[in-house]
Structures are given as C-alpha cells and as structure tokens.
Scaffold this motif. Sequence first.
Motif, PDB file in Angstrom:
ATOM      1  N   VAL A  83       0.855  -1.183   0.000  1.00 17.41           N
ATOM      2  CA  VAL A  83       0.000   0.000   0.000  1.00 17.41           C
ATOM      3  C   VAL A  83       0.896   1.239   0.000  1.00 17.41           C
ATOM      4  CG1 VAL A  83      -1.774   1.262   1.279  1.00 17.41           C
ATOM      5  CG2 VAL A  83      -1.773  -1.240   1.283  1.00 17.41           C
ATOM      6  N   ARG A  84       0.637   2.155  -0.921  1.00 17.96           N
ATOM      7  CA  ARG A  84       1.400   3.405  -0.980  1.00 17.96           C
ATOM      8  C   ARG A  84       0.635   4.459  -0.184  1.00 17.96           C
ATOM      9  NH1 ARG A  84       5.545   6.219  -4.187  1.00 17.96           N
ATOM     10  NH2 ARG A  84       6.274   4.101  -4.365  1.00 17.96           N
ATOM     11  N   LEU A  85       1.314   5.059   0.799  1.00 23.21           N
ATOM     12  CA  LEU A  85       0.700   6.070   1.642  1.00 23.21           C
ATOM     13  C   LEU A  85       1.531   7.351   1.632  1.00 23.21           C
ATOM     14  CD1 LEU A  85      -0.155   3.877   4.768  1.00 23.21           C
ATOM     15  CD2 LEU A  85      -1.763   4.706   3.039  1.00 23.21           C
ATOM     16  N   ALA A  86       0.852   8.466   1.424  1.00 19.97           N
ATOM     17  CA  ALA A  86       1.480   9.778   1.560  1.00 19.97           C
ATOM     18  C   ALA A  86       1.434  10.152   3.042  1.00 19.97           C
ATOM     19  CB  ALA A  86       0.732  10.805   0.720  1.00 19.97           C
ATOM     20  N   PRO A  87       2.289  11.054   3.484  1.00 17.20           N
ATOM     21  CA  PRO A  87       2.242  11.472   4.894  1.00 17.20           C
ATOM     22  C   PRO A  87       0.856  11.968   5.323  1.00 17.20           C
ATOM     23  CG  PRO A  87       4.264  12.237   3.897  1.00 17.20           C
ATOM     24  CD  PRO A  87       3.433  11.653   2.785  1.00 17.20           C
ATOM     25  N   ALA A  88       0.114  12.580   4.422  1.00 15.60           N
ATOM     26  CA  ALA A  88      -1.233  13.060   4.754  1.00 15.60           C
ATOM     27  C   ALA A  88      -2.205  11.909   4.992  1.00 15.60           C
ATOM     28  CB  ALA A  88      -1.755  13.960   3.631  1.00 15.60           C
ATOM     29  N   ASP A  89      -1.862  10.697   4.552  1.00 12.21           N
ATOM     30  CA  ASP A  89      -2.721   9.524   4.735  1.00 12.21           C
ATOM     31  C   ASP A  89      -2.503   8.839   6.078  1.00 12.21           C
ATOM     32  OD1 ASP A  89      -3.685   9.836   2.117  1.00 12.21           O
ATOM     33  OD2 ASP A  89      -2.070   8.591   1.300  1.00 12.21           O
ATOM     34  N   ILE A  90      -1.568   9.346   6.878  1.00  5.88           N
ATOM     35  CA  ILE A  90      -1.230   8.715   8.150  1.00  5.88           C
ATOM     36  C   ILE A  90      -1.667   9.627   9.289  1.00  5.88           C
ATOM     37  CG2 ILE A  90       0.638   7.815   9.583  1.00  5.88           C
ATOM     38  CD1 ILE A  90       2.187   7.300   6.943  1.00  5.88           C
ATOM     39  N   ARG A  91      -2.496   9.072  10.167  1.00  4.36           N
ATOM     40  CA  ARG A  91      -3.033   9.806  11.314  1.00  4.36           C
ATOM     41  C   ARG A  91      -2.502   9.186  12.600  1.00  4.36           C
ATOM     42  NH1 ARG A  91      -4.747  12.182   7.395  1.00  4.36           N
ATOM     43  NH2 ARG A  91      -6.882  12.601   6.778  1.00  4.36           N
ATOM     44  N   PRO A  92      -2.537   9.959  13.689  1.00  2.87           N
ATOM     45  CA  PRO A  92      -2.174   9.358  14.981  1.00  2.87           C
ATOM     46  C   PRO A  92      -3.152   8.236  15.325  1.00  2.87           C
ATOM     47  CG  PRO A  92      -2.289  11.759  15.143  1.00  2.87           C
ATOM     48  CD  PRO A  92      -2.824  11.383  13.791  1.00  2.87           C
ATOM     49  N   VAL A  93      -2.674   7.240  16.046  1.00  2.00           N
ATOM     50  CA  VAL A  93      -3.532   6.135  16.447  1.00  2.00           C
ATOM     51  C   VAL A  93      -4.443   6.636  17.564  1.00  2.00           C
ATOM     52  CG1 VAL A  93      -3.618   3.801  17.401  1.00  2.00           C
ATOM     53  CG2 VAL A  93      -1.792   4.428  15.818  1.00  2.00           C
ATOM     54  N   PRO A  94      -5.765   6.566  17.355  1.00  6.46           N
ATOM     55  CA  PRO A  94      -6.680   7.071  18.381  1.00  6.46           C
ATOM     56  C   PRO A  94      -6.701   6.182  19.615  1.00  6.46           C
ATOM     57  CG  PRO A  94      -7.912   6.062  16.590  1.00  6.46           C
ATOM     58  CD  PRO A  94      -6.464   6.045  16.189  1.00  6.46           C
ATOM     59  N   GLY A  95      -6.918   6.803  20.759  1.00  5.59           N
ATOM     60  CA  GLY A  95      -7.120   6.059  21.990  1.00  5.59           C
ATOM     61  C   GLY A  95      -5.882   5.505  22.657  1.00  5.59           C
ATOM     62  N   LEU A  96      -4.689   5.954  22.242  1.00  5.79           N
ATOM     63  CA  LEU A  96      -3.493   5.428  22.902  1.00  5.79           C
ATOM     64  C   LEU A  96      -3.386   5.939  24.330  1.00  5.79           C
ATOM     65  CD1 LEU A  96      -0.607   5.324  20.293  1.00  5.79           C
ATOM     66  CD2 LEU A  96      -1.868   3.456  21.284  1.00  5.79           C
ATOM     67  N   GLY A  97      -3.740   7.180  24.546  1.00  5.23           N
ATOM     68  CA  GLY A  97      -3.698   7.740  25.897  1.00  5.23           C
ATOM     69  C   GLY A  97      -2.351   7.557  26.542  1.00  5.23           C
ATOM     70  N   LYS A  98      -2.337   6.849  27.677  1.00  7.55           N
ATOM     71  CA  LYS A  98      -1.103   6.669  28.445  1.00  7.55           C
ATOM     72  C   LYS A  98      -0.304   5.454  28.015  1.00  7.55           C
ATOM     73  CE  LYS A  98      -3.050   8.875  32.489  1.00  7.55           C
ATOM     74  NZ  LYS A  98      -3.451   8.718  33.879  1.00  7.55           N
ATOM     75  N   VAL A  99      -0.833   4.680  27.070  1.00  5.64           N
ATOM     76  CA  VAL A  99      -0.119   3.483  26.616  1.00  5.64           C
ATOM     77  C   VAL A  99       1.150   3.901  25.893  1.00  5.64           C
ATOM     78  CG1 VAL A  99      -0.246   1.455  25.125  1.00  5.64           C
ATOM     79  CG2 VAL A  99      -2.259   2.186  26.401  1.00  5.64           C
ATOM     80  N   GLU A 100       2.254   3.322  26.320  1.00  9.76           N
ATOM     81  CA  GLU A 100       3.520   3.642  25.668  1.00  9.76           C
ATOM     82  C   GLU A 100       3.708   2.697  24.491  1.00  9.76           C
ATOM     83  OE1 GLU A 100       8.204   3.614  26.720  1.00  9.76           O
ATOM     84  OE2 GLU A 100       6.846   4.407  28.222  1.00  9.76           O
ATOM     85  N   ALA A 101       3.580   3.236  23.301  1.00  9.82           N
ATOM     86  CA  ALA A 101       3.698   2.427  22.089  1.00  9.82           C
ATOM     87  C   ALA A 101       4.449   3.222  21.039  1.00  9.82           C
ATOM     88  CB  ALA A 101       2.312   2.014  21.606  1.00  9.82           C
ATOM     89  N   ASP A 102       5.713   3.517  21.326  1.00  5.59           N
ATOM     90  CA  ASP A 102       6.492   4.311  20.378  1.00  5.59           C
ATOM     91  C   ASP A 102       6.828   3.543  19.111  1.00  5.59           C
ATOM     92  OD1 ASP A 102       8.383   2.605  21.414  1.00  5.59           O
ATOM     93  OD2 ASP A 102       9.918   4.154  21.684  1.00  5.59           O
ATOM     94  N   TYR A 103       6.478   2.259  19.065  1.00  2.86           N
ATOM     95  CA  TYR A 103       6.687   1.469  17.860  1.00  2.86           C
ATOM     96  C   TYR A 103       5.570   1.678  16.837  1.00  2.86           C
ATOM     97  CZ  TYR A 103       3.412  -1.589  20.255  1.00  2.86           C
ATOM     98  OH  TYR A 103       2.327  -2.078  20.906  1.00  2.86           O
ATOM     99  N   LEU A 104       4.521   2.407  17.200  1.00  2.00           N
ATOM    100  CA  LEU A 104       3.435   2.681  16.266  1.00  2.00           C
ATOM    101  C   LEU A 104       3.711   3.961  15.498  1.00  2.00           C
ATOM    102  CD1 LEU A 104       0.296   1.773  18.392  1.00  2.00           C
ATOM    103  CD2 LEU A 104       1.390   0.417  16.610  1.00  2.00           C
ATOM    104  N   ILE A 105       3.707   3.874  14.191  1.00  2.00           N
ATOM    105  CA  ILE A 105       3.901   5.046  13.333  1.00  2.00           C
ATOM    106  C   ILE A 105       2.610   5.836  13.270  1.00  2.00           C
ATOM    107  CG2 ILE A 105       4.350   5.800  10.966  1.00  2.00           C
ATOM    108  CD1 ILE A 105       6.090   3.225  10.673  1.00  2.00           C
ATOM    109  N   GLY A 106       1.497   5.142  13.151  1.00  2.00           N
ATOM    110  CA  GLY A 106       0.202   5.793  13.061  1.00  2.00           C
ATOM    111  C   GLY A 106      -0.810   4.870  12.412  1.00  2.00           C
ATOM    112  N   LEU A 107      -1.928   5.455  12.030  1.00  7.04           N
ATOM    113  CA  LEU A 107      -2.999   4.726  11.371  1.00  7.04           C
ATOM    114  C   LEU A 107      -3.030   5.171   9.916  1.00  7.04           C
ATOM    115  CD1 LEU A 107      -5.335   2.744  11.924  1.00  7.04           C
ATOM    116  CD2 LEU A 107      -6.778   4.735  12.320  1.00  7.04           C
TER     117      LEU A 107
END
Length: 158
Positions: free
Chosen positions: A106-130
């Motif tokens: 899948v080809r994604l532009a930076p505008a196609d990537i959003r923060p992962v909703p609902g992370l809150g206090k969960v430490e997940a620096d391995y997630l780039i986004g949604l």
Amino acid sequence: MQPTTTPCALPAADYLSFRLGGLDYGLPYSRVRELRPFRELDRFSSEGALLHGVAVSRGMIIPLVDMRAAFGTAPPQACGTAPDVIILQLSSCVMGMVVDEVGDIVRLAPADIRPVPGLGKVEADYLIGLGLAAGRRLILVDIDRLMAIRGGQPVEAA
C-alpha cells in the motif's frame, strides 16, 4: 508581487500489509527482504512462545518471531490456515516474522497517516500511526522499534 513558496512535500512510502488476529497492520516495505510460506522454510531448534525457532532462508540462519503470540491474538496452533513469514532486514539483524497472512503493498502519503486514536497513556512508540487508503485502515508499525522491545511482555495491540 512576492512569489509564493510551498514546503517540499514528503514523498509517499510503500507499506507491506499483513493480518494478525483480524486486524490489518503495515510495516515499511523497505525493511522487507522476502516473503515465504511458513511451511516452506527449513526450521530447526526448539520452539518457544515468541521465538518460533530458527530457520534457514537463502543459506542464512534466522530467528523466527511469532507475532501472533507477541500480540496475544491466538496461539500458533489455533489458526485455521498456515501462517506466512516476512523476512526482514532490520538495522541490527535479519529475522523472520510469523503472521497470519501477508496482504499487499500500500502506498501512503504522509497526509494519509493519522495518529492512532485512543493510545492515551499506553507507551507504544513502535506505532507510526494509522494509515488510511481507499477505505482501508492499517496500523503502521516501526518494525525496528517493535523488535527492540525487551522484557518478555506481550505487545499491546492498538
């Protein structure tokens, strides 16, 4: 009249999609070395919960990490179909990642990537986004950071 300047647009990037426990994930395709069906790998060594043994791929011995066990989605024996293996070239090593199923690129532009909703206090620096593309949602992971997690605790799915 002053010329208008526009910031340089970041290029789109390719992500390999894969499934774990019914969720769609993506990782940077630049890290993928090859794709193999699990049953076609020459495997040896003992199997553990996360380390699914070691295998030989193109003459190289590589560890196999079972992402299904790491994400707590299903025990390896519970899946109805044979899993797939993504052979990765990480910054520190070459390894195999066992997943339920490999998808497409899948080809994604930076505008196609959003923060992962609902992370809150969960430490997940391995997630780039949604990643959002053509009605699909991919949980994008930084595979180098994910594989650097220590401590033996299951990784929390987003």
